[in-house]
Design a protein around this motif. Structure first.
Motif, PDB file in Angstrom:
ATOM      1  N   ALA A  13      75.331  80.193  31.771  1.00  0.00           N
ATOM      2  CA  ALA A  13      74.059  80.308  31.050  1.00  0.00           C
ATOM      3  C   ALA A  13      73.948  79.339  29.880  1.00  0.00           C
ATOM      4  N   LEU A  14      75.029  79.140  29.120  1.00  0.00           N
ATOM      5  CA  LEU A  14      74.907  78.469  27.828  1.00  0.00           C
ATOM      6  C   LEU A  14      75.635  77.138  27.718  1.00  0.00           C
ATOM      7  N   HIS A  15      76.450  76.782  28.675  1.00  0.00           N
ATOM      8  CA  HIS A  15      77.132  75.486  28.631  1.00  0.00           C
ATOM      9  C   HIS A  15      76.109  74.368  28.845  1.00  0.00           C
ATOM     10  N   PRO A  44      76.279  73.918  21.858  1.00  0.00           N
ATOM     11  CA  PRO A  44      75.071  73.634  21.076  1.00  0.00           C
ATOM     12  C   PRO A  44      73.895  74.518  21.492  1.00  0.00           C
ATOM     13  N   GLY A  45      72.903  74.608  20.620  1.00  0.00           N
ATOM     14  CA  GLY A  45      71.693  75.340  20.996  1.00  0.00           C
ATOM     15  C   GLY A  45      71.089  76.182  19.903  1.00  0.00           C
ATOM     16  N   ALA A  55      71.627  75.819  30.246  1.00  0.00           N
ATOM     17  CA  ALA A  55      71.106  75.623  28.890  1.00  0.00           C
ATOM     18  C   ALA A  55      70.007  74.573  28.773  1.00  0.00           C
ATOM     19  N   PRO A  56      70.149  73.379  29.376  1.00  0.00           N
ATOM     20  CA  PRO A  56      69.090  72.369  29.214  1.00  0.00           C
ATOM     21  C   PRO A  56      67.741  72.788  29.805  1.00  0.00           C
ATOM     22  N   LEU A 102      71.666  79.324  39.963  1.00  0.00           N
ATOM     23  CA  LEU A 102      72.842  78.464  40.095  1.00  0.00           C
ATOM     24  C   LEU A 102      72.490  77.037  40.501  1.00  0.00           C
ATOM     25  N   ASP A 103      71.243  76.806  40.905  1.00  0.00           N
ATOM     26  CA  ASP A 103      70.820  75.453  41.286  1.00  0.00           C
ATOM     27  C   ASP A 103      70.998  74.500  40.111  1.00  0.00           C
ATOM     28  N   GLY A 104      71.650  73.383  40.369  1.00  0.00           N
ATOM     29  CA  GLY A 104      71.806  72.362  39.341  1.00  0.00           C
ATOM     30  C   GLY A 104      72.941  72.598  38.365  1.00  0.00           C
ATOM     31  N   VAL A 105      73.657  73.722  38.481  1.00  0.00           N
ATOM     32  CA  VAL A 105      74.793  73.992  37.600  1.00  0.00           C
ATOM     33  C   VAL A 105      75.978  73.138  38.046  1.00  0.00           C
TER      34      VAL A 105
END
Length: 268
Positions: free
Chosen positions: A155-157, A199-200, A162-163, A138-141
């Motif tokens: 996970a994917l946003h 995206p991804g 994602a990045p 969760l760090d940085g989300v």
């Protein structure tokens, strides 16, 4: 007392709501009436009669056919209601007093996996509870994703993990494949459409000899962590909340990840 839905007569044969649902599930499973009859150990004539509305199924028959078709619990309730019968599964919130054993089970599983990340999610992937080790995921989300946390969005946003996922296309394919299967048996089509819009790309290749799809995640300090996931469910649950709840643990796929997780400070 609940009443059975009326049969719509059409020359002596009419469809019922139950018959329509049963036919839909049979076709999803790519089974003929004979195939279903063999799976359920009943006559093909009887399957034809309940599907067409010429015969009203008993509760035991509805559940037998549902079991043969591997119908999920929530959809079994829909079949029973369509046949004019009481549902088999209740639905209570996790905080309900009657769910104390479920809450205790979740606590034990989450605690047992710490310091490895582990979280409990609902049928729509909403995060219900996490262990301290999940902090590393969760760090940085972004804060807006943590307000009402959903595991797939986190996970994917683009504002989530994602990045920092090195194998994003591969991990997206893994998660979207699961979500598409769930959408096909009553899951959220709206959530699927939202997640697919992120995206991804997608990559269907696998690693670890094809045994599992890894999650390769860069920590905020640039250290690469590699996980494999394992899902735990309540296999004999008679409540929809418990039956549809899953606990997902992220286990280290290599020694370096295990050492990094054990060395991480426990959040206060």
């Amino acid at each position: 007392m609940a009443q059975r839905p009326a049969v719509r007569d059409a020359g002596g044969v009419g469809d019922t709501a139950f018959g329509e649902l049963l036919r839909d599930w049979r076709r999803r499973r790519r089974l003929s009436q004979l195939d279903l009859a063999l799976e359920a150990d009943v006559s093909a004539r009887h399957v034809s009669f309940v599907e067409s509305g010429r015969s009203a199924p008993s509760r035991a028959m509805v559940l037998r056919l549902a079991d043969a078709l591997e119908v999920p619990p929530r959809e079994q309730n829909h079949l029973l209601l369509a046949a004019g019968l009481a549902p088999a599964y209740a639905e209570r919130g996790v905080d309900d007093p009657g769910m104390a054993a479920v809450r205790a089970g979740i606590e034990r599983v989450l605690g047992a996996y710490d310091p490895f990340p582990c979280l409990a999610v609902s049928r729509n992937w909403d995060v219900l509870q996490v262990n301290p080790g999940t902090a590393i995921l969760l760090d940085g989300v972004a804060a807006h994703l943590l307000d009402k946390p959903n595991a797939l969005r986190i996970a994917l946003h683009p504002d989530g993990l994602a990045p920092r996922i090195r194998n994003l296309a591969q991990w997206r394919h893994h998660l979207l494949s699961r979500l598409r299967r769930e959408a096909g048996v009553g899951g959220s089509a709206e959530l699927l459409a939202e997640i697919e819009s992120y995206p991804g790309g997608e990559d269907c290749s696998t690693d670890l000899g094809g045994v599992a799809v890894p999650l390769e995640l860069y920590r905020l300090d640039g250290v690469l962590l590699t996980f494999i996931s394992m899902v735990t469910t309540f296999g004999t649950a008679l409540d929809l909340t418990a039956a549809e709840l899953s606990i997902e643990a992220f286990l280290p796929a290599d020694d370096a990840t295990a050492e990094a997780l054990r060395a991480s400070p426990t959040p206060v």
